[in-house]
Design a protein around this motif. Structure first.
Motif, PDB file in Angstrom:
ATOM      1  N   MET A 197       0.836  -1.184   0.000  1.00 17.49           N
ATOM      2  CA  MET A 197       0.000   0.000   0.000  1.00 17.49           C
ATOM      3  C   MET A 197       0.878   1.244   0.000  1.00 17.49           C
ATOM      4  N   ILE A 198       0.519   2.189  -0.781  1.00 17.71           N
ATOM      5  CA  ILE A 198       1.205   3.475  -0.841  1.00 17.71           C
ATOM      6  C   ILE A 198       0.307   4.500  -0.159  1.00 17.71           C
ATOM      7  N   SER A 199       0.896   5.358   0.652  1.00 20.19           N
ATOM      8  CA  SER A 199       0.088   6.366   1.330  1.00 20.19           C
ATOM      9  C   SER A 199       0.500   7.760   0.883  1.00 20.19           C
ATOM     10  N   LEU A 200      -0.441   8.680   1.002  1.00 22.26           N
ATOM     11  CA  LEU A 200      -0.195  10.081   0.672  1.00 22.26           C
ATOM     12  C   LEU A 200      -0.415  10.922   1.922  1.00 22.26           C
ATOM     13  N   THR A 201       0.418  11.925   2.099  1.00 26.01           N
ATOM     14  CA  THR A 201       0.183  12.878   3.175  1.00 26.01           C
ATOM     15  C   THR A 201      -0.965  13.790   2.761  1.00 26.01           C
ATOM     16  N   SER A 202      -1.518  14.510   3.712  1.00 31.36           N
ATOM     17  CA  SER A 202      -2.611  15.430   3.386  1.00 31.36           C
ATOM     18  C   SER A 202      -2.146  16.504   2.405  1.00 31.36           C
ATOM     19  N   SER A 203      -0.888  16.928   2.512  1.00 29.02           N
ATOM     20  CA  SER A 203      -0.329  17.906   1.578  1.00 29.02           C
ATOM     21  C   SER A 203      -0.296  17.343   0.156  1.00 29.02           C
ATOM     22  N   ALA A 204       0.090  16.073   0.012  1.00 33.11           N
ATOM     23  CA  ALA A 204       0.134  15.437  -1.311  1.00 33.11           C
ATOM     24  C   ALA A 204      -1.269  15.293  -1.892  1.00 33.11           C
ATOM     25  N   VAL A 205      -2.227  14.913  -1.062  1.00 36.68           N
ATOM     26  CA  VAL A 205      -3.614  14.771  -1.527  1.00 36.68           C
ATOM     27  C   VAL A 205      -4.138  16.104  -2.040  1.00 36.68           C
ATOM     28  N   GLN A 244      -4.626   2.616  -6.419  1.00 40.06           N
ATOM     29  CA  GLN A 244      -4.924   2.814  -5.004  1.00 40.06           C
ATOM     30  C   GLN A 244      -5.525   4.198  -4.838  1.00 40.06           C
ATOM     31  N   SER A 245      -6.626   4.272  -4.104  1.00 41.62           N
ATOM     32  CA  SER A 245      -7.311   5.546  -3.912  1.00 41.62           C
ATOM     33  C   SER A 245      -7.232   5.968  -2.459  1.00 41.62           C
ATOM     34  N   GLN A 246      -7.115   7.268  -2.269  1.00 43.06           N
ATOM     35  CA  GLN A 246      -7.083   7.838  -0.932  1.00 43.06           C
ATOM     36  C   GLN A 246      -7.687   9.235  -0.993  1.00 43.06           C
ATOM     37  N   GLU A 247      -8.699   9.475  -0.208  1.00 40.27           N
ATOM     38  CA  GLU A 247      -9.325  10.792  -0.087  1.00 40.27           C
ATOM     39  C   GLU A 247      -9.685  11.418  -1.442  1.00 40.27           C
ATOM     40  N   LYS A 268       7.567  14.153  -3.071  1.00 48.04           N
ATOM     41  CA  LYS A 268       8.748  13.467  -2.541  1.00 48.04           C
ATOM     42  C   LYS A 268       8.325  12.115  -2.007  1.00 48.04           C
ATOM     43  N   LEU A 269       9.163  11.111  -2.242  1.00 45.17           N
ATOM     44  CA  LEU A 269       8.856   9.765  -1.788  1.00 45.17           C
ATOM     45  C   LEU A 269       9.758   9.341  -0.645  1.00 45.17           C
ATOM     46  N   THR A 270       9.155   8.682   0.331  1.00 40.96           N
ATOM     47  CA  THR A 270       9.901   7.978   1.364  1.00 40.96           C
ATOM     48  C   THR A 270       9.699   6.513   1.039  1.00 40.96           C
ATOM     49  N   ASN A 271      10.785   5.821   0.681  1.00 38.52           N
ATOM     50  CA  ASN A 271      10.694   4.470   0.162  1.00 38.52           C
ATOM     51  C   ASN A 271      11.410   3.482   1.089  1.00 38.52           C
ATOM     52  N   PRO A 272      10.657   2.608   1.769  1.00 39.77           N
ATOM     53  CA  PRO A 272      11.283   1.630   2.654  1.00 39.77           C
ATOM     54  C   PRO A 272      12.029   0.524   1.896  1.00 39.77           C
ATOM     55  N   ASN A 273      11.877   0.472   0.577  1.00 37.52           N
ATOM     56  CA  ASN A 273      12.537  -0.543  -0.244  1.00 37.52           C
ATOM     57  C   ASN A 273      13.881  -0.075  -0.781  1.00 37.52           C
ATOM     58  N   GLY A 275       4.712   0.210   0.285  1.00 37.37           N
ATOM     59  CA  GLY A 275       5.003   0.843   1.567  1.00 37.37           C
ATOM     60  C   GLY A 275       5.507   2.269   1.479  1.00 37.37           C
ATOM     61  N   CYS A 276       5.592   2.825   0.272  1.00 42.51           N
ATOM     62  CA  CYS A 276       6.074   4.203   0.105  1.00 42.51           C
ATOM     63  C   CYS A 276       5.070   5.208   0.659  1.00 42.51           C
ATOM     64  N   GLN A 277       5.597   6.334   1.049  1.00 45.10           N
ATOM     65  CA  GLN A 277       4.755   7.478   1.405  1.00 45.10           C
ATOM     66  C   GLN A 277       5.098   8.608   0.450  1.00 45.10           C
TER      67      GLN A 277
END
Length: 110
Positions: free
Chosen positions: A1-9, A55-58, A89-94, A74-76
């Protein structure tokens, strides 16, 4: 799952509206060879194609092709607007390591 911050949304919603994009338009995120660390992120507005992961978010969608999915789990995604830089900007745990500008990375080895 990839997540977005509220700023990105919020920025993605604004970008889609500004471009008068068709319904179903989302942020396509993919990985390709290149950049100073070996692999680089490529982003742009697009429509989903057969076989894509969506993937959809907000109310916004992230579209990822199957070849890129393993690199991005797992990226944000954040949107940063500073004096020096602005953009997603991406934060990538991989990533084993990322370049200084954050646009490329070296994937972890199994």
């Amino acid at each position: 799952m990839i997540s977005l911050t509220s700023s990105a949304v919020e920025h993605l919603k604004s970008l889609i509206a500004e471009k008068n994009a068709d319904a179903g338009t989302g942020l396509r995120l993919r990985v390709e060879k290149g950049g100073c660390a070996g692999m680089q992120y490529v982003m742009g507005l697009d429509q989903a194609k057969t076989g894509d992961e969506v993937q959809s978010q907000e109310g916004v969608s992230i579209i990822i092709d199957q070849d890129s999915l393993g690199y991005l789990r797992g990226c944000q995604i954040d949107y940063v607007d500073s004096l020096a830089d602005a953009g997603f900007k991406l934060t990538n745990p991989n990533a084993a390591r990322s370049c200084g500008c954050g646009t490329s990375f070296e994937p972890q080895t199994a």
